[in-house]
Design a protein around this motif. Structure first.
Motif, mmCIF file in Angstrom:
data_model
loop_
_atom_site.group_PDB
_atom_site.id
_atom_site.type_symbol
_atom_site.label_atom_id
_atom_site.label_comp_id
_atom_site.label_asym_id
_atom_site.label_seq_id
_atom_site.Cartn_x
_atom_site.Cartn_y
_atom_site.Cartn_z
ATOM 1 N N MET A 1 0.885 -1.239 -0.053
ATOM 2 C CA MET A 1 0.022 -0.181 0.206
ATOM 3 C C MET A 1 0.829 1.183 -0.027
ATOM 4 S SD MET A 1 -3.063 -0.843 -0.018
ATOM 5 C CE MET A 1 -4.046 0.251 0.754
ATOM 6 N N LEU A 2 0.318 2.279 -0.449
ATOM 7 C CA LEU A 2 0.988 3.651 -0.593
ATOM 8 C C LEU A 2 0.519 4.776 0.242
ATOM 9 C CD1 LEU A 2 1.055 3.831 -4.585
ATOM 10 C CD2 LEU A 2 3.037 3.142 -3.015
ATOM 11 N N THR A 3 1.345 5.704 0.833
ATOM 12 C CA THR A 3 0.529 6.614 1.430
ATOM 13 C C THR A 3 0.722 8.010 0.704
ATOM 14 O OG1 THR A 3 1.639 5.870 3.607
ATOM 15 C CG2 THR A 3 1.155 8.074 3.385
ATOM 16 N N LEU A 4 -0.358 8.634 0.569
ATOM 17 C CA LEU A 4 -0.579 9.952 -0.123
ATOM 18 C C LEU A 4 0.159 10.988 0.697
ATOM 19 C CD1 LEU A 4 -1.493 11.845 -2.399
ATOM 20 C CD2 LEU A 4 -3.858 11.792 -1.144
ATOM 21 N N ALA A 5 1.030 11.816 0.302
ATOM 22 C CA ALA A 5 1.392 13.038 0.911
ATOM 23 C C ALA A 5 1.228 14.049 0.290
ATOM 24 C CB ALA A 5 3.230 12.725 1.271
ATOM 25 N N LEU A 6 1.145 15.222 1.013
ATOM 26 C CA LEU A 6 0.704 16.535 0.575
ATOM 27 C C LEU A 6 1.680 17.525 1.393
ATOM 28 C CD1 LEU A 6 -3.098 16.580 0.868
ATOM 29 C CD2 LEU A 6 -1.759 15.873 -1.104
ATOM 30 N N ASP A 7 2.203 18.406 0.469
ATOM 31 C CA ASP A 7 3.027 19.594 0.926
ATOM 32 C C ASP A 7 2.557 20.693 0.573
ATOM 33 O OD1 ASP A 7 5.087 20.952 2.021
ATOM 34 O OD2 ASP A 7 6.601 20.293 0.674
ATOM 35 N N ILE A 8 2.049 21.502 1.333
ATOM 36 C CA ILE A 8 1.325 22.808 1.071
ATOM 37 C C ILE A 8 2.220 23.948 1.483
ATOM 38 C CG2 ILE A 8 -0.642 23.979 1.207
ATOM 39 C CD1 ILE A 8 -2.007 21.176 1.657
ATOM 40 N N GLY A 9 2.562 24.950 0.525
ATOM 41 C CA GLY A 9 3.160 25.972 1.013
ATOM 42 C C GLY A 9 2.677 27.552 0.228
ATOM 43 N N GLY A 10 3.340 28.489 0.396
ATOM 44 C CA GLY A 10 2.630 29.700 -0.108
ATOM 45 C C GLY A 10 3.237 29.806 -1.580
ATOM 46 N N THR A 11 4.128 28.988 -2.211
ATOM 47 C CA THR A 11 4.677 28.994 -3.602
ATOM 48 C C THR A 11 3.970 27.850 -4.401
ATOM 49 O OG1 THR A 11 6.829 29.963 -2.825
ATOM 50 C CG2 THR A 11 6.745 28.835 -5.086
ATOM 51 N N LYS A 12 4.151 26.472 -3.662
ATOM 52 C CA LYS A 12 3.503 25.630 -4.514
ATOM 53 C C LYS A 12 2.891 24.524 -3.531
ATOM 54 C CE LYS A 12 7.397 22.308 -4.353
ATOM 55 N NZ LYS A 12 8.023 22.617 -3.165
ATOM 56 N N ILE A 13 2.162 23.776 -4.509
ATOM 57 C CA ILE A 13 1.339 22.433 -3.696
ATOM 58 C C ILE A 13 1.852 21.392 -4.381
ATOM 59 C CG2 ILE A 13 -0.813 21.540 -3.576
ATOM 60 C CD1 ILE A 13 -2.197 24.174 -3.712
ATOM 61 N N ALA A 14 2.223 20.502 -3.299
ATOM 62 C CA ALA A 14 2.658 19.116 -4.007
ATOM 63 C C ALA A 14 2.173 18.012 -3.523
ATOM 64 C CB ALA A 14 4.401 18.993 -3.789
ATOM 65 N N ALA A 15 1.850 16.922 -4.305
ATOM 66 C CA ALA A 15 1.260 15.702 -3.646
ATOM 67 C C ALA A 15 2.246 14.567 -4.424
ATOM 68 C CB ALA A 15 -0.263 15.536 -4.371
ATOM 69 N N GLY A 16 2.286 13.562 -3.346
ATOM 70 C CA GLY A 16 3.185 12.639 -3.811
ATOM 71 C C GLY A 16 2.685 11.078 -3.172
ATOM 72 N N LEU A 17 3.157 10.284 -3.575
ATOM 73 C CA LEU A 17 3.084 8.640 -3.338
ATOM 74 C C LEU A 17 4.205 8.257 -2.687
ATOM 75 C CD1 LEU A 17 0.342 7.685 -6.272
ATOM 76 C CD2 LEU A 17 -0.128 8.248 -3.743
ATOM 77 N N VAL A 18 4.323 7.630 -1.553
ATOM 78 C CA VAL A 18 5.325 7.314 -0.969
ATOM 79 C C VAL A 18 5.263 5.800 -0.416
ATOM 80 C CG1 VAL A 18 6.953 7.425 0.972
ATOM 81 C CG2 VAL A 18 6.054 9.390 -0.284
ATOM 82 N N ASP A 19 5.920 4.868 -0.832
ATOM 83 C CA ASP A 19 5.980 3.540 -0.607
ATOM 84 C C ASP A 19 6.599 3.267 0.977
ATOM 85 O OD1 ASP A 19 8.896 3.082 -0.415
ATOM 86 O OD2 ASP A 19 9.013 1.966 -2.458
ATOM 87 N N PRO A 20 6.347 1.951 1.519
ATOM 88 C CA PRO A 20 6.579 1.922 2.910
ATOM 89 C C PRO A 20 8.270 1.720 3.186
ATOM 90 C CG PRO A 20 5.120 0.123 2.160
ATOM 91 C CD PRO A 20 5.719 0.946 1.051
ATOM 92 N N ALA A 21 8.977 1.959 2.091
ATOM 93 C CA ALA A 21 10.611 1.963 2.410
ATOM 94 C C ALA A 21 10.853 3.471 2.334
ATOM 95 C CB ALA A 21 11.295 1.203 1.298
ATOM 96 N N GLY A 22 9.918 4.373 2.240
ATOM 97 C CA GLY A 22 10.198 5.943 1.975
ATOM 98 C C GLY A 22 10.609 6.283 0.648
ATOM 99 N N ALA A 23 10.415 5.628 -0.318
ATOM 100 C CA ALA A 23 10.694 5.878 -1.607
ATOM 101 C C ALA A 23 9.403 6.698 -2.337
ATOM 102 C CB ALA A 23 10.911 4.780 -2.609
ATOM 103 N N LEU A 24 9.874 7.830 -2.804
ATOM 104 C CA LEU A 24 8.753 8.602 -3.465
ATOM 105 C C LEU A 24 8.616 8.105 -4.814
ATOM 106 C CD1 LEU A 24 6.970 11.289 -3.194
ATOM 107 C CD2 LEU A 24 8.669 12.486 -4.209
ATOM 108 N N VAL A 25 7.399 7.452 -5.033
ATOM 109 C CA VAL A 25 7.224 6.785 -6.535
ATOM 110 C C VAL A 25 6.365 7.702 -7.549
ATOM 111 C CG1 VAL A 25 7.333 4.581 -5.536
ATOM 112 C CG2 VAL A 25 5.237 5.577 -5.614
ATOM 113 N N HIS A 26 5.727 8.580 -7.014
ATOM 114 C CA HIS A 26 4.989 9.592 -7.799
ATOM 115 C C HIS A 26 4.937 10.951 -7.257
ATOM 116 C CE1 HIS A 26 1.685 11.228 -10.334
ATOM 117 N NE2 HIS A 26 1.230 11.730 -9.497
ATOM 118 N N LYS A 27 4.762 12.066 -7.977
ATOM 119 C CA LYS A 27 5.005 13.328 -7.472
ATOM 120 C C LYS A 27 4.242 14.494 -8.633
ATOM 121 C CE LYS A 27 7.906 17.448 -5.901
ATOM 122 N NZ LYS A 27 9.364 17.517 -5.663
ATOM 123 N N THR A 28 3.337 15.214 -8.008
ATOM 124 C CA THR A 28 2.570 16.152 -8.863
ATOM 125 C C THR A 28 3.009 17.410 -8.388
ATOM 126 O OG1 THR A 28 0.796 16.765 -10.407
ATOM 127 C CG2 THR A 28 0.383 15.566 -7.990
#
Length: 303
Positions: A1-28
Motif C-alpha cells: 500500500m502507498l501513502t499519499l503525502a501533501l506538501d502545501i506552501g505559499g509558493t507551490k502545492i505538491a502531492a506524492g505517493l510514498v511506498d513503505p520504504a520511504g521511496a517517492l514513487v509519484h509526484k505532482t
C-alpha cells in the motif's frame, strides 16, 4: 500500500505517493493560487490530490499533510501566514472527505521536512535535531530523542519567528525582528536592493546568491547578515533543546557555501556552552521531497 503525502506552501502545492520504504514513487505539483478566495486554493489542492489518487490506482492507506503554519493539530485547521486566504481552514476534514476511508494526519510543513530528513536524509541516526527550511520564509521542525516533537498545538519548532533583532523589521506574523525578516530569501534580496545592490528589481535569492558568489560586496553583506541571524537563532534553539544536528534545506540553502560558510563562522561565536560546541549544521539531502517523505512517515506511523 502507498501513502499519499501533501506538501502545501505559499509558493507551490505538491502531492506524492510514498511506498513503505520511504521511496517517492509519484509526484505532482502546481503553483499555490494567489487569491483571497479560500475555495480557489482548495480547488487547486483537490485537483492535485485527484491526480495522485488516480496514479495510485486505489492503493492508498493513509494521507499525510504538511502545511505551512500556524496549524491547529487538534481541530485540523490551518491559518498559514503565506496563504492568507486560509484562516482556520478545515484542511484535515476537507482532505478526508476526498480520500475516503484513509487515515489523515496533519502536521506543520517544516516538521514534515525534519521527519523526512531524519528518516531518509541528512539526519539519519541523529537523536536531537532541528530541520529547517530557509526559502521565502524560515520554518523549522524538531526531532527530539529520535521522535518528532509537535508541541501543544502542532507548532513546536516555529523557529522562523525567533526574534533576533528586538527593534527590527515588522514581520508578517505581527512581531518585530524575527529571523525570517533577516534571513529569508525575499527579505535578504530587499535589504540588498535597499542598500545599493545593482541587481534587477525583480531579483530573487538565487540571483542574489550568484552575485554574492561572484564577490559583489552588498550581496556578500546580505548573505553574511542573514547567516549571522540564523546562527544566533540556531545557537539559542540548540541550547534550549540540547541539539546535536541542524539540517537546512530550502531555496536559500541551495546557495551552498555562500550561506553555510558565514553561518558556520558565526555559529562558532555563539556556541560558547560546552554541550553545543559540537552542534553540526549540514545541508538537507532530500531537496524539495523531504516534506512529502516526512508527511508520509507521520501518516504511516500514526495510531
Amino acid at each position: 500500500m502507498l501513502t499519499l503525502a501533501l506538501d502545501i506552501g505559499g509558493t507551490k502545492i505538491a502531492a506524492g505517493l510514498v511506498d513503505p520504504a520511504g521511496a517517492l514513487v509519484h509526484k505532482t505539483t502546481c503553483p499555490t493560487p494567489k487569491t483571497d478566495d479560500a475555495e480557489h486554493v482548495w480547488i487547486a489542492l483537490r485537483q492535485t490530490i485527484a491526480d495522485a489518487v488516480e496514479a495510485a490506482e486505489g492503493a492508498i492507506s493513509a494521507v499525510g499533510i504538511g502545511c505551512a503554519g500556524p496549524i491547529d493539530s487538534t481541530a485540523g485547521t490551518v491559518s498559514p501566514i503565506n496563504i492568507p486566504a486560509w484562516q482556520e481552514f478545515p484542511l484535515r476534514d476537507r482532505v478526508a472527505g476526498v480520500v475516503l476511508g484513509a487515515r489523515v494526519v496533519l502536521a506543520g510543513d517544516a516538521v514534515c521536512m525534519a521527519v523526512g530528513e531524519h528518516w531518509r536524509g541528512a539526519g539519519r541516526r541523529v537523536g536531537f535535531m532541528l530541520g529547517m527550511v530557509v526559502s521565502t520564509g524560515v520554518g523549522g521542525g524538531l526531532v527530539l530523542d529520535g521522535v518528532p516533537y509537535h508541541g501543544r498545538t502542532g507548532n513546536a519548532g516555529h523557529v522562523g519567528h525567533v526574534v533576533v533583532e528586538p527593534h527590527g523589521q515588522l514581520c508578517h506574523c505581527g512581531s518585530h525582528g524575527c529571523v525570517e525578516t533577516v534571513a529569508a530569501g525575499p527579505w535578504m534580496t530587499r535589504w540588498a536592493l535597499d542598500n545599493g545592490w545593482a541587481g534587477p528589481p525583480d531579483a530573487d535569492a538565487a540571483v542574489l546568491a550568484e552575485a554574492a558568489a561572484a564577490g559583489d560586496p552588498v550581496a556578500v553583506r546580505a548573505f553574511h547578515r542573514g547567516a549571522t541571524a540564523l546562527a544566533a537563532m540556531i545557537a539559542s534553539v540548540g541550547a534550549v533543546c540540547d541539539l546535536n544536528c541542524v539540517v537546512i534545506g530550502g531555496g536559500v540553502a541551495k546557495s551552498g557555501r555562500t550561506l553555510f560558510d558565514p553561518l558556520n563562522a558565526a555559529l562558532a561565536d555563539y556556541t560558547g556552552l560546552s554541550f553545543i560546541r559540537d552542534l553540526r549544521v549540514v545541508p538537507a539531502a532530500l531537496g524539495g521531497d523531504a516534506g512529502l517523505i516526512g508527511a508520509a512517515a507521520l501518516a504511516s506511523s500514526a495510531t
